[in-house]
Design an enzyme around this catalytic site. Structure first.
Site, PDB file in Angstrom:
ATOM      1  N   CYS A 160       1.044  -1.195  -0.102  1.00 10.24           N
ATOM      2  CA  CYS A 160       0.125  -0.042   0.038  1.00 10.24           C
ATOM      3  C   CYS A 160       0.980   1.151   0.143  1.00 10.24           C
ATOM      4  O   CYS A 160       0.681   2.184  -0.667  1.00 10.24           O
ATOM      5  CB  CYS A 160      -0.845   0.040   1.290  1.00 10.24           C
ATOM      6  SG  CYS A 160      -2.003  -1.406   1.194  1.00 10.24           S
ATOM      7  N   ARG A 196      -7.740  -4.429  -3.381  1.00  8.70           N
ATOM      8  CA  ARG A 196      -7.311  -3.334  -3.919  1.00  8.70           C
ATOM      9  C   ARG A 196      -8.279  -3.027  -5.054  1.00  8.70           C
ATOM     10  O   ARG A 196      -8.068  -3.605  -6.243  1.00  8.70           O
ATOM     11  CB  ARG A 196      -5.563  -3.683  -4.521  1.00  8.70           C
ATOM     12  CG  ARG A 196      -4.929  -3.736  -3.505  1.00  8.70           C
ATOM     13  CD  ARG A 196      -3.561  -3.831  -3.871  1.00  8.70           C
ATOM     14  NE  ARG A 196      -2.605  -4.556  -2.766  1.00  8.70           N
ATOM     15  CZ  ARG A 196      -2.283  -3.886  -1.745  1.00  8.70           C
ATOM     16  NH1 ARG A 196      -2.418  -2.340  -1.696  1.00  8.70           N
ATOM     17  NH2 ARG A 196      -1.475  -4.325  -0.824  1.00  8.70           N
TER      18      ARG A 196
HETATM   19  C1  BEZ Z   1       0.591  -4.546   1.917  1.00  2.00           C
HETATM   20  O1  BEZ Z   1       1.740  -4.916   1.996  1.00  2.00           O
HETATM   21  O2  BEZ Z   1       0.216  -3.528   1.488  1.00  2.00           O
HETATM   22  C2  BEZ Z   1      -0.295  -5.609   2.299  1.00  2.00           C
HETATM   23  C3  BEZ Z   1       0.021  -6.835   1.989  1.00  2.00           C
HETATM   24  C4  BEZ Z   1      -0.668  -8.061   2.338  1.00  2.00           C
HETATM   25  C5  BEZ Z   1      -2.040  -7.727   3.087  1.00  2.00           C
HETATM   26  C6  BEZ Z   1      -2.346  -6.526   3.214  1.00  2.00           C
HETATM   27  C7  BEZ Z   1      -1.458  -5.583   2.930  1.00  2.00           C
END
Ligand code: BEZ
Length: 250
Positions: free
Chosen positions: A63, A146
């Site tokens: 993110c 997402r």
């Molecule tokens: C992230 O790195 O943004 C992420 C990865 C797995 C689950 C939720 C967020």
């Protein structure tokens, strides 16, 4: 194992999401608190295109890379009359702390000291995320996936793209989607696979046998047909850009 008759359909493994918005629907309306003040959505964006997107959680690496990329492309989206609005099910103070951390501490590719100035919605109750079908219980029932909703100046949903938690979005593709939709609207055409400004566009299918024949006979100026249903025409990149790019934006 019990053999199934042809009429038996296996029960879905997760509950269907009631009333998930679809392409062509008006963007569901809501009021929310954001890192840039309150918003009334989509009314506050009337006359503008919006990329409304969700992310799973603040203070997570994928993110963070996405927010830095979105922020670095914000002016480019603005040049196509497109605003960015993010959402996660975290609270406002978490959002503020995360965006401050990004600016103060995080470097990614050639980006550092990145200030995120587009609004990030807090949605602790998950009401907005549920309303937009951003929660996919098979992936995670407590975080949004997402999701990307491309919303036009009339507040209509024009494209929806979903990515799972582990996969960062392709931001060139999001910009390409905006340009392609705007080009389709302006020139009343469609855009073929992987289209980019300057490449041939698809002209609408012939609506009568006479038009189909005329096209195949080569009588429609500027139109090239592979067959009667697959016809293209050239629109130079500068003509596309002149039509869709906001005047005065570099
Ligand atoms: C992230 O790195 O943004 C992420 C990865 C797995 C689950 C939720 C967020």
């Amino acid at each position: 194992m019990i053999a199934m008759t042809t009429n038996e359909i296996p029960a879905p493994t997760t509950a269907a999401v009631p009333g998930m918005p679809r392409i062509g629907d008006p963007a569901p309306a809501f009021a929310a608190v954001t890192t840039q003040g309150d918003v009334t959505f989509p009314a506050d964006y009337s006359g503008e295109w919006v990329i409304f997107f969700s992310h799973p959680a603040d203070f997570t690496p994928v993110c963070t890379s996405e927010f830095m990329t979105f922020a670095s492309m914000q002016q480019e989206f603005a040049a196509y009359n497109t605003k960015l609005v993010g959402l996660s099910v975290d609270g406002l103070y978490s959002h503020i702390a995360w965006l401050r951390t990004i600016k103060d501490k995080i470097a990614f590719r050639d980006m550092s000291n990145v200030e995120v100035t587009f609004p990030l919605i807090e949605d602790i109750s998950m009401k907005i995320a549920e309303m937009y079908g951003m929660i996919m219980p098979g992936e995670d029932s407590t975080k949004a996936v997402r999701a990307v909703f491309v919303i036009d100046p009339e507040g209509k949903i024009r494209a929806i793209i979903y990515y799972p938690l582990s996969l960062g979005r392709n931001f060139d593709e999001l910009l390409r989607v905006v340009k392609a939709l705007q080009t389709a609207d302006h020139f009343s055409v469609a855009t073929p696979a992987d289209w980019r400004p300057g490449e041939p566009v698809i002209v609408p299918p012939a609506g009568s046998c006479g038009t189909a024949q005329e096209r195949m006979d080569g009588h429609t100026e500027g139109v090239k047909c592979e067959d009667w249903f697959f016809c293209t025409k050239e629109i130079p990149a500068d003509e596309v850009e002149a039509a869709i790019r906001v005047k005065g934006k570099a």
